[in-house]
Design an enzyme around this catalytic site. Structure first.
Site, PDB file in Angstrom:
ATOM      1  N   ALA A   1       0.849  -1.188   0.000  1.00 28.25           N
ATOM      2  CA  ALA A   1       0.000   0.000   0.000  1.00 28.25           C
ATOM      3  C   ALA A   1       0.883   1.236   0.000  1.00 28.25           C
ATOM      4  CB  ALA A   1      -0.914   0.006   1.223  1.00 28.25           C
TER       5      ALA A   1
ATOM      6  N   THR B   1       2.618  -1.952   4.273  1.00 27.90           N
ATOM      7  CA  THR B   1       2.770  -0.535   3.942  1.00 27.90           C
ATOM      8  C   THR B   1       4.064  -0.329   3.175  1.00 27.90           C
ATOM      9  OG1 THR B   1       4.091   0.124   5.872  1.00 27.90           O
ATOM     10  CG2 THR B   1       1.700   0.075   6.156  1.00 27.90           C
ATOM     11  N   ASP B   2       4.116   0.740   2.411  1.00 31.73           N
ATOM     12  CA  ASP B   2       5.413   1.237   1.962  1.00 31.73           C
ATOM     13  C   ASP B   2       6.109   1.816   3.189  1.00 31.73           C
ATOM     14  OD1 ASP B   2       7.545   1.994   0.358  1.00 31.73           O
ATOM     15  OD2 ASP B   2       6.300   2.926  -1.174  1.00 31.73           O
ATOM     16  N   SER B   3       7.337   2.253   3.033  1.00 34.28           N
ATOM     17  CA  SER B   3       8.098   2.770   4.164  1.00 34.28           C
ATOM     18  C   SER B   3       7.299   3.808   4.947  1.00 34.28           C
ATOM     19  CB  SER B   3       9.394   3.407   3.672  1.00 34.28           C
ATOM     20  OG  SER B   3       9.996   4.167   4.712  1.00 34.28           O
TER      21      SER B   3
END
Length: 586
Positions: free
Chosen positions: A236, A284-286
């Site tokens: 995401a 999640t992305d970072s």
């Protein structure tokens, strides 16, 4: 939200289902919460390993490229000390060098598409995942399924498979097939889709502004197809899709409609889980990106991203602090017990899907393989060479300057432009040496000056000031008479946290030999090894070539073609003219 352990994408057998259920039942609250985290690799001192595995109980860890001599022993230490086998992830977007420092640099995804051969999507996945799996990685953050719709976007371009959704889908399919063969869990990213906005989600919540039907027919169709075909993980992004959010929640507030995918229940639960029927794991992305931090305090965002539908969090500012935030969010009702349990079950299901419990019993979570044999194998090198040969694209040669030859234009003024301004970098010297080997006399532009322009106003004379002023006010004929041809090589790779990727001229008072003021005086050849859109800033180039990738095999192919020993075969997967007629005709 309930998980189907026996259905797509996990398809767990009874033994694996039993492991998931029994393992889940044995977990304490602290252990459940620990499984939600995927921090960046730190080090292997006993205190750090114990803290990660015994005190925080993290579910996974992401590694950046580590030396081949180190990575297997490093990952083995973590796996041997973890009660539950860990998900070990890496960015495997363009080759095995995303995991192993000496790994194969295959090609940037857009270079694969430029070949027109979807087999290169498979080969990209095969090389990337084969080398990573041999090192002990079991989870890859690739393939990228963003669509390169906007030439101004500073982060997508060559990291994507281009601007054609059909090509993106087919290349991704090949990559996924290879990942599955190598036992790597692939992750398609960045939902709900990057490449439409001109901004970088590292710096803000970027926006996919397509209408819902147009989004569904492009980005949505890619996700729908790959989900139906069994992709196990979705990342995401910190990217909003207001039309989709409003579609599933018509009464949504304007502010909430612009929540990023990583923090949007309508997008994750309504669209991804609901309409697209995704049953796998969402990461999640970072969470170090501003896009994750823009809408609410981190203390709320950490538990809220799980409550909205994410299952794991990637990266932390402070891992201990984030674990505390998650626990407090659970205590305060931001994170429900139902959503916590569902997320943990999906994490365990992915581990079972990868057969990590069996590998832990067998002691093979990190394979006992000779990386020296697997990394940069003869087959991989041949595939890289073939991909490069078919990828390099001649965008224009309007004045028929090519092929280059010392007999036609021996004296070359070379300007190599990279992300950082420096003199005699290894890349610049490589380009110069290649030209010299071809028989050219080469003058390599020095771009770094230890010079304060304001010193000119004081009247003080220094050697550097004299050098710069001599260049600024040089006689046109004196300069031009020294050269037969100018060559500009642009090695400006996409990097996180950039607002633009444009040609960065090093000039003083808008003058000097860095800018191509001499383009009307002699032929100008421009080659880009990264961003395919530099013609926007150099429309006066007589020759413009896109290579998409700056590895040695691609540079070999570029010079073979510039010198006329090999035909240009690449077909641009994007509009390299950026919609500007002058870039095409000048």
């Amino acid at each position: 939200m309930s998980i189907n352990l026996r259905g797509n994408p996990f398809y767990l057998n009874e033994q694996s289902v039993r492991w998931v259920e029994e393992t889940f039942s044995s977990l304490s609250l602290d252990e459940k919460i620990g499984q939600l985290f995927c921090p960046a690799f730190s080090n292997t001192d006993k205190e750090t390993v114990t803290h990660f595995t015994d005190e925080l109980h993290v579910g996974g860890m992401m590694v950046r490229a580590l030396p081949a001599a180190q990575i297997q022993d490093t990952l083995r230490i973590y796996q041997e000390n973890s009660k539950i086998p860990m998900l070990i992830s890496a960015n495997l977007e363009s080759g095995g060098d995303g995991a192993v420092l000496e790994g194969t640099s295959f090609a940037m995804p857009e270079g694969c598409s430029a070949t027109g051969n979807i087999e290169n999507g498979y080969r990209l996945g095969k090389v990337s995942c084969r080398e990573a799996a041999a090192a002990g990685v079991n989870w890859g953050y690739a393939p990228i399924v963003d669509i390169d719709r906007n030439y101004r976007n500073p982060i997508t371009n060559i990291r994507s498979f281009g601007n054609d959704p059909g090509m993106v889908l087919e290349m991704a399919r090949g990559y996924l097939r290879a990942a599955n063969e190598e036992g790597i869990a692939p992750t398609i990213k960045h939902f709900p889709g990057d490449g439409d906005d001109e901004r970088d989600q590292h710096l803000l919540v970027s926006v996919n502004s397509l209408g819902y039907e147009e989004w569904l027919a492009s980005y949505g169709e890619i996700y729908r197809t790959l989900i139906a075909e069994g992709v196990p993980c979705v990342m995401a992004g910190h990217i909003a899709q207001p039309a989709a959010a409003r579609h599933v929640k018509p009464d949504i507030s304007d502010r909430e409609a612009f929540y990023p995918g990583s923090l949007s229940k309508p997008l994750l639960t309504g669209v991804l889980r609901g309409e697209l029927q995704f049953n796998g794991l969402i990461v999640t992305d970072s969470t170090l990106m501003v896009g994750f931090l823009q809408m609410m305090p981190r203390k709320k965002a950490v538990p809220y991203c799980i409550e909205c539908g994410c299952d794991m969090m990637l990266f932390n500012r402070s891992l201990d602090e984030d674990v505390r935030y998650m626990k407090e969010g659970y205590r305060d009702g931001i994170l429900s017990e139902e959503r916590l349990n569902d997320a943990v079950m999906r994490i365990l299901a992915l581990k079972a899907y990868l057969k990590l419990p069996e590998k832990k019993r067998e002691g093979t979570l990190v394979p006992d393989l000779d990386l020296g044999v697997i990394v940069n194998s003869e087959e991989s090198r041949q595939w890289v060479k073939e991909c490069a040969d078919y990828a390099v694209t001649l965008v224009k040669d309007n004045r028929h300057i090519l092929p280059m030859s010392p007999k036609k234009a021996k004296r070359v003024y070379l300007n190599v432009i990279e992300n950082q301004v420096a003199n005699n970098t290894p890349f610049a010297l490589d380009i110069k040496n290649r030209l010299v080997k071809e028989g050219f006399d080469v003058t390599l532009r020095e771009r770094a000056f230890d010079f304060d322009p304001n010193i000119i106003l004081t009247g003080e004379v220094t050697p550097e000031a004299e050098k710069v002023m001599a260049e600024i006010f040089a006689n046109t004929e004196d300069f031009v008479s020294q050269y037969d041809l100018c060559m500009i090589v642009l090695n400006m790779e996409t990097v996180s946290n950039a607002t633009v990727v444009r040609v960065a001229w090093k000039v003083v008072y808008g003058m000097g030999n860095d800018i191509p003021w001499y383009s009307g005086e002699m032929p100008l050849v421009a080659v880009s090894t990264a961003n395919p859109y530099h013609l926007l800033d150099i429309p006066m180039a007589d020759v413009y070539v896109n290579a998409y990738t700056g590895n040695q095999a691609t540079l070999d192919a570029v010079f073979e073609k510039l010198m006329g020993r090999s035909d240009f075969k690449g077909v641009s997967p994007v509009d390299a003219f950026c919609g500007h007629e002058d870039c095409r005709v000048l």
